[in-house]
Design a protein around this motif. Sequence first.
Motif, mmCIF file in Angstrom:
data_model
loop_
_atom_site.group_PDB
_atom_site.id
_atom_site.type_symbol
_atom_site.label_atom_id
_atom_site.label_comp_id
_atom_site.label_asym_id
_atom_site.label_seq_id
_atom_site.Cartn_x
_atom_site.Cartn_y
_atom_site.Cartn_z
ATOM 1 N N MET A 1 -39.279 29.362 28.527
ATOM 2 C CA MET A 1 -38.666 28.059 28.288
ATOM 3 C C MET A 1 -38.506 27.272 29.602
ATOM 4 O O MET A 1 -38.840 26.124 29.689
ATOM 5 N N ASN A 2 -37.900 27.917 30.615
ATOM 6 C CA ASN A 2 -37.962 27.328 31.951
ATOM 7 C C ASN A 2 -38.056 28.472 32.951
ATOM 8 O O ASN A 2 -37.865 29.627 32.609
ATOM 9 N N GLU A 3 -38.382 28.111 34.191
ATOM 10 C CA GLU A 3 -38.711 29.213 35.111
ATOM 11 C C GLU A 3 -37.471 29.795 35.807
ATOM 12 O O GLU A 3 -37.580 30.584 36.699
ATOM 13 N N LYS A 4 -36.292 29.374 35.319
ATOM 14 C CA LYS A 4 -35.081 29.919 35.967
ATOM 15 C C LYS A 4 -34.200 30.675 34.987
ATOM 16 O O LYS A 4 -34.112 30.323 33.818
ATOM 17 N N ASN A 5 -33.562 31.731 35.476
ATOM 18 C CA ASN A 5 -32.523 32.389 34.694
ATOM 19 C C ASN A 5 -31.199 31.682 34.939
ATOM 20 O O ASN A 5 -30.942 31.184 36.035
ATOM 21 N N ILE A 6 -30.376 31.696 33.912
ATOM 22 C CA ILE A 6 -29.092 31.006 34.022
ATOM 23 C C ILE A 6 -27.959 32.013 33.965
ATOM 24 O O ILE A 6 -28.043 33.009 33.235
ATOM 25 N N TYR A 7 -26.928 31.733 34.718
ATOM 26 C CA TYR A 7 -25.737 32.577 34.718
ATOM 27 C C TYR A 7 -24.524 31.671 34.570
ATOM 28 O O TYR A 7 -24.447 30.620 35.207
ATOM 29 N N ILE A 8 -23.602 32.100 33.721
ATOM 30 C CA ILE A 8 -22.360 31.357 33.605
ATOM 31 C C ILE A 8 -21.299 32.115 34.384
ATOM 32 O O ILE A 8 -21.118 33.319 34.185
ATOM 33 N N VAL A 9 -20.626 31.427 35.280
ATOM 34 C CA VAL A 9 -19.604 32.059 36.101
ATOM 35 C C VAL A 9 -18.262 31.442 35.742
ATOM 36 O O VAL A 9 -18.107 30.221 35.770
ATOM 37 N N ARG A 10 -17.301 32.304 35.373
ATOM 38 C CA ARG A 10 -15.981 31.779 35.000
ATOM 39 C C ARG A 10 -14.974 32.113 36.091
ATOM 40 O O ARG A 10 -15.008 33.217 36.649
ATOM 41 N N CYS A 11 -14.112 31.168 36.357
ATOM 42 C CA CYS A 11 -13.080 31.447 37.340
ATOM 43 C C CYS A 11 -11.815 31.834 36.606
ATOM 44 O O CYS A 11 -11.619 31.449 35.461
ATOM 45 N N GLY A 12 -10.977 32.620 37.250
ATOM 46 C CA GLY A 12 -9.735 33.024 36.605
ATOM 47 C C GLY A 12 -8.624 32.068 36.965
ATOM 48 O O GLY A 12 -8.484 30.986 36.394
ATOM 49 N N GLY B 1 -15.613 22.871 34.007
ATOM 50 C CA GLY B 1 -14.789 24.074 34.152
ATOM 51 C C GLY B 1 -15.567 25.385 34.175
ATOM 52 O O GLY B 1 -14.979 26.446 34.347
ATOM 53 N N LEU B 2 -16.888 25.317 33.991
ATOM 54 C CA LEU B 2 -17.709 26.524 34.130
ATOM 55 C C LEU B 2 -18.658 26.316 35.290
ATOM 56 O O LEU B 2 -19.165 25.215 35.480
ATOM 57 N N MET B 3 -18.933 27.392 36.022
ATOM 58 C CA MET B 3 -19.943 27.242 37.061
ATOM 59 C C MET B 3 -21.278 27.707 36.472
ATOM 60 O O MET B 3 -21.353 28.767 35.855
ATOM 61 N N ILE B 4 -22.283 26.857 36.631
ATOM 62 C CA ILE B 4 -23.603 27.193 36.110
ATOM 63 C C ILE B 4 -24.522 27.484 37.301
ATOM 64 O O ILE B 4 -24.679 26.649 38.186
ATOM 65 N N VAL B 5 -25.081 28.685 37.299
ATOM 66 C CA VAL B 5 -25.939 29.095 38.411
ATOM 67 C C VAL B 5 -27.343 29.308 37.860
ATOM 68 O O VAL B 5 -27.521 29.979 36.847
ATOM 69 N N LYS B 6 -28.323 28.690 38.526
ATOM 70 C CA LYS B 6 -29.710 28.855 38.083
ATOM 71 C C LYS B 6 -30.521 29.512 39.196
ATOM 72 O O LYS B 6 -30.526 29.040 40.325
#
Length: 394
Positions: free
Chosen positions: A1-12, A49-54
């Motif tokens: 779908m796209n050439e990057k993996n996605i990660y959702i990072v949540r802060c406490g 409020g979410l960090m999105i890392v690609k």
Amino acid sequence: MNEKNIYIVRCGEVALKGMNKPYFERVLLERVRGVLTSYENTESKWNDGLMIVKIPKEIDREDVIRRVSKVFGVASVSPAVEAEKDIEKIGEAAAEFMMELIEKEGIKTFKVKGKRADKTFPIQSPEIGRIVGAKILKTCKVLSVDVHNPDCELYVDVRREGTYIFRDKIKGFGGLPLGTNGKGLILMSGGIDSPVAAFMMAKRGMRIEAVHFHSYPYTSPRAQQKVEDLCATLAGYMGTIRMHVVNLLPIQEEIVKNCPEEETTLLVRRFMMRIAESIAVRKKDMMLITGEDLGQVASQTAEALVVTDSVVKMPVMRPLIAMDKVDIMDKAKEIGTYDISIQPYEDCCTVFLPKHPVTKPKLSKIEKSEEALDVEALVIAAVDSAEVIDITPR
Ligand code: ATP
Ligand code: MG
């Protein structure tokens, strides 16, 4: 779908900050970017409020997760996929995601939890769950729905800037981003406790330097190497650690020659505190940290702590003070310092160990004993002879 993996990072806790939230978010983003700098072509940003890392797909997911979940302030990380904001497309992406899980883990049952953070999206949360669930059932014939105890709980999160589909939440340590809460100088022995104490303060956002005392040639260079190994492990969480190394032998010899034997340990500990304070005052806003734990050994009775503490003006953090030893050991195992700490090398404290150490010392008596020593000169000489080593992560 796209050439990057996605990660959702949540802060406490960062999310609970009021006015200061933008500051904490900015620092957390910097820290996450910091652990990813060796990868090229990555993107990380806040989105509602979410960090999105690609990160490029060829980078190992496990490695990314290991790095990000070690950043203080991160509550959890989830590998995710992104879909266009269209319920058909979301269903397709979710089904594709599930096919991969069937292949990798042989899952049989699932449940979808929809969430609509973007209120302009026309379909409400429960309905998102139902539509996506139906699409998955149609595509993945081996799966069935189990709302009570599914093999996989799939989340579909429709947000303003994108829709994310994810499953596992890998827990981080929580806490606050490094550098948001002053600086501390940890008195670092080679034992189990002090590395855990350093970790706990760093987890609250405190930058850490260390001071280690040895009694060379009574203690071996290997004993110091062990402390360096501990710092290198801790540096994996908090970046390079500056370690001040001080030979305490001249002071110990003076104490043994001039003071009552049963007070040796306490007198030595008072010198450690003085020397540490005198190293720490050279930096702004620094405090001292120790791995002391109430009642654990003779030098850590309530009375002994009063005597040790009274020698310094600076606040002394003792994060382990009310913990049980087994819990400290569990923490040490979790953060990876335990196996290093239990290596059997001598500590400077054990070199001149009295046979019957005082457990209920009187401050006035200890102060009297110190009159036989030139305290100030001994402290200055020790501080002047300190060696400084910067220890990088391993
Ligand atoms: P640890 O497991 O951290 O060594 P401990 O239970 O062995 O702790 P003590 O040896 O009495 O307890 O030390 C109490 C604290 O004093 C330690 O947690 C540490 O902060 C400090 N300390 C002890 N020895 C040293 C040393 N050689 N260098 C620096 N700090 C020390
Ligand atoms: Mg010790």
